[in-house]
Motif scaffolding. Structure first.
Motif, PDB file in Angstrom:
ATOM      1  N   THR A   1       0.839  -1.198   0.000  1.00 31.86           N
ATOM      2  CA  THR A   1       0.000   0.000   0.000  1.00 31.86           C
ATOM      3  C   THR A   1       0.875   1.249   0.000  1.00 31.86           C
ATOM      4  OG1 THR A   1      -0.081   0.193   2.410  1.00 31.86           O
ATOM      5  CG2 THR A   1      -1.757  -1.217   1.371  1.00 31.86           C
ATOM      6  N   PRO A   2       0.319   2.393  -0.424  1.00 37.26           N
ATOM      7  CA  PRO A   2       1.084   3.649  -0.369  1.00 37.26           C
ATOM      8  C   PRO A   2       1.532   3.985   1.058  1.00 37.26           C
ATOM      9  CG  PRO A   2      -0.842   3.923  -1.764  1.00 37.26           C
ATOM     10  CD  PRO A   2      -0.967   2.569  -1.115  1.00 37.26           C
ATOM     11  N   GLU A   3       0.722   3.638   2.045  1.00 40.15           N
ATOM     12  CA  GLU A   3       1.100   3.903   3.438  1.00 40.15           C
ATOM     13  C   GLU A   3       2.325   3.077   3.841  1.00 40.15           C
ATOM     14  OE1 GLU A   3      -2.201   3.231   2.524  1.00 40.15           O
ATOM     15  OE2 GLU A   3      -2.607   5.378   2.530  1.00 40.15           O
ATOM     16  N   GLU A   4       2.362   1.828   3.411  1.00 45.35           N
ATOM     17  CA  GLU A   4       3.528   0.981   3.706  1.00 45.35           C
ATOM     18  C   GLU A   4       4.783   1.546   3.053  1.00 45.35           C
ATOM     19  OE1 GLU A   4       2.311  -2.892   2.322  1.00 45.35           O
ATOM     20  OE2 GLU A   4       1.686  -3.504   4.326  1.00 45.35           O
ATOM     21  N   ILE A   5       4.650   2.069   1.851  1.00 47.33           N
ATOM     22  CA  ILE A   5       5.793   2.652   1.144  1.00 47.33           C
ATOM     23  C   ILE A   5       6.319   3.861   1.910  1.00 47.33           C
ATOM     24  CG2 ILE A   5       6.536   3.815  -0.970  1.00 47.33           C
ATOM     25  CD1 ILE A   5       4.507   2.002  -2.467  1.00 47.33           C
ATOM     26  N   LYS A   6       5.426   4.770   2.317  1.00 45.48           N
ATOM     27  CA  LYS A   6       5.840   5.962   3.066  1.00 45.48           C
ATOM     28  C   LYS A   6       6.512   5.579   4.378  1.00 45.48           C
ATOM     29  CE  LYS A   6       2.201   8.934   1.308  1.00 45.48           C
ATOM     30  NZ  LYS A   6       0.914   9.560   1.608  1.00 45.48           N
ATOM     31  N   LYS A   7       5.914   4.632   5.084  1.00 48.73           N
ATOM     32  CA  LYS A   7       6.455   4.199   6.374  1.00 48.73           C
ATOM     33  C   LYS A   7       7.845   3.581   6.196  1.00 48.73           C
ATOM     34  CE  LYS A   7       5.274   1.336  10.344  1.00 48.73           C
ATOM     35  NZ  LYS A   7       4.312   0.397  10.915  1.00 48.73           N
ATOM     36  N   ALA A   8       8.006   2.749   5.176  1.00 45.85           N
ATOM     37  CA  ALA A   8       9.299   2.096   4.937  1.00 45.85           C
ATOM     38  C   ALA A   8      10.369   3.117   4.575  1.00 45.85           C
ATOM     39  CB  ALA A   8       9.159   1.057   3.827  1.00 45.85           C
ATOM     40  N   LYS A   9      10.013   4.115   3.767  1.00 49.08           N
ATOM     41  CA  LYS A   9      10.982   5.139   3.378  1.00 49.08           C
ATOM     42  C   LYS A   9      11.408   5.975   4.586  1.00 49.08           C
ATOM     43  CE  LYS A   9      10.230   7.206  -0.654  1.00 49.08           C
ATOM     44  NZ  LYS A   9       9.507   7.790  -1.810  1.00 49.08           N
ATOM     45  N   ARG A  10      10.482   6.245   5.503  1.00 43.84           N
ATOM     46  CA  ARG A  10      10.833   6.972   6.723  1.00 43.84           C
ATOM     47  C   ARG A  10      11.708   6.122   7.635  1.00 43.84           C
ATOM     48  NH1 ARG A  10       5.390   8.672   6.733  1.00 43.84           N
ATOM     49  NH2 ARG A  10       4.925   7.067   8.278  1.00 43.84           N
ATOM     50  N   LYS A  11      11.400   4.830   7.702  1.00 48.37           N
ATOM     51  CA  LYS A  11      12.112   3.914   8.595  1.00 48.37           C
ATOM     52  C   LYS A  11      13.586   3.772   8.219  1.00 48.37           C
ATOM     53  CE  LYS A  11      11.909  -0.783  10.381  1.00 48.37           C
ATOM     54  NZ  LYS A  11      11.281  -2.078  10.260  1.00 48.37           N
ATOM     55  N   VAL A  12      13.880   3.902   6.937  1.00 43.20           N
ATOM     56  CA  VAL A  12      15.261   3.772   6.469  1.00 43.20           C
ATOM     57  C   VAL A  12      16.157   4.794   7.154  1.00 43.20           C
ATOM     58  CG1 VAL A  12      16.734   4.081   4.454  1.00 43.20           C
ATOM     59  CG2 VAL A  12      14.705   2.667   4.293  1.00 43.20           C
ATOM     60  N   GLY A  13      15.607   5.933   7.533  1.00 44.76           N
ATOM     61  CA  GLY A  13      16.356   6.896   8.323  1.00 44.76           C
ATOM     62  C   GLY A  13      16.909   8.051   7.527  1.00 44.76           C
ATOM     63  N   SER A  14      17.711   8.834   8.218  1.00 44.87           N
ATOM     64  CA  SER A  14      18.267  10.036   7.608  1.00 44.87           C
ATOM     65  C   SER A  14      19.590   9.711   6.923  1.00 44.87           C
ATOM     66  CB  SER A  14      18.487  11.101   8.682  1.00 44.87           C
ATOM     67  OG  SER A  14      19.390  10.604   9.638  1.00 44.87           O
ATOM     68  N   GLY A  15      20.103  10.692   6.202  1.00 38.80           N
ATOM     69  CA  GLY A  15      21.388  10.512   5.522  1.00 38.80           C
ATOM     70  C   GLY A  15      21.190  10.214   4.062  1.00 38.80           C
ATOM     71  N   GLY A  16      21.001  11.235   3.269  1.00 36.23           N
ATOM     72  CA  GLY A  16      20.765  11.048   1.847  1.00 36.23           C
ATOM     73  C   GLY A  16      19.290  11.207   1.542  1.00 36.23           C
ATOM     74  N   THR A  17      18.989  11.605   0.330  1.00 36.85           N
ATOM     75  CA  THR A  17      17.599  11.767  -0.066  1.00 36.85           C
ATOM     76  C   THR A  17      17.216  10.698  -1.075  1.00 36.85           C
ATOM     77  OG1 THR A  17      18.229  13.268  -1.835  1.00 36.85           O
ATOM     78  CG2 THR A  17      17.660  14.262   0.276  1.00 36.85           C
TER      79      THR A  17
END
Length: 141
Positions: free
Chosen positions: A119-135
């Protein structure tokens, strides 16, 4: 089975099924002691490698490069397509990065880790979970 060692990385458990409409978050870690991935030249090399790896039925949609990790948001028709695409990408990256760095040997610390996102929500959550450092960067191809 064999006992897990302290150096064991990604577990060899069965991977989840992938359907054509799914997105998959893939994470790859670079072996310790290798050059950092955040130099401008290395980033350009990686972008070229990612563009060449996009062949039907495997496509890299977005990527994020960190100091010693690469995260990819990919689409593949099924589990076999994902495996073949990642196998080709892994060997291409190893050859090109070793040549670029003037070295030889292992580039990746372990198998890639993947998470199927439905789902789009899972995608957003996974991208946030990866963390900071790079875009996150999109591939135009």
């Amino acid at each position: 089975g064999r006992k897990k060692s302290p150096d064991s990385g990604v577990a060899h458990t069965p991977r989840a099924a992938v359907e054509k409409q799914d997105r998959v978050l893939v994470s790859m870690e670079i072996v310790k002691g290798r050059p950092k991935l955040l130099t401008r030249e290395t980033q350009a090399e990686l972008r070229d490698i990612f563009e060449l790896a996009c062949t039907d039925p495997f496509k890299i949609l977005e990527y994020r490069v960190q100091e010693n990790q690469i995260h990819l948001l990919v689409r593949a028709n099924d589990r076999d397509s994902l495996g073949r695409g990642m196998g080709g990408l892994g060997s291409r990256m190893s050859r090109r990065l070793n040549r670029f760095w003037g070295s030889s040997g292992t580039v990746y610390a372990d198998r890639y880790a993947d998470t199927v996102l439905k789902t789009p929500e899972e995608i957003k959550k996974a991208k946030r979970k990866v963390g900071s450092g790079g875009t996150w960067k999109q591939l135009k191809k």
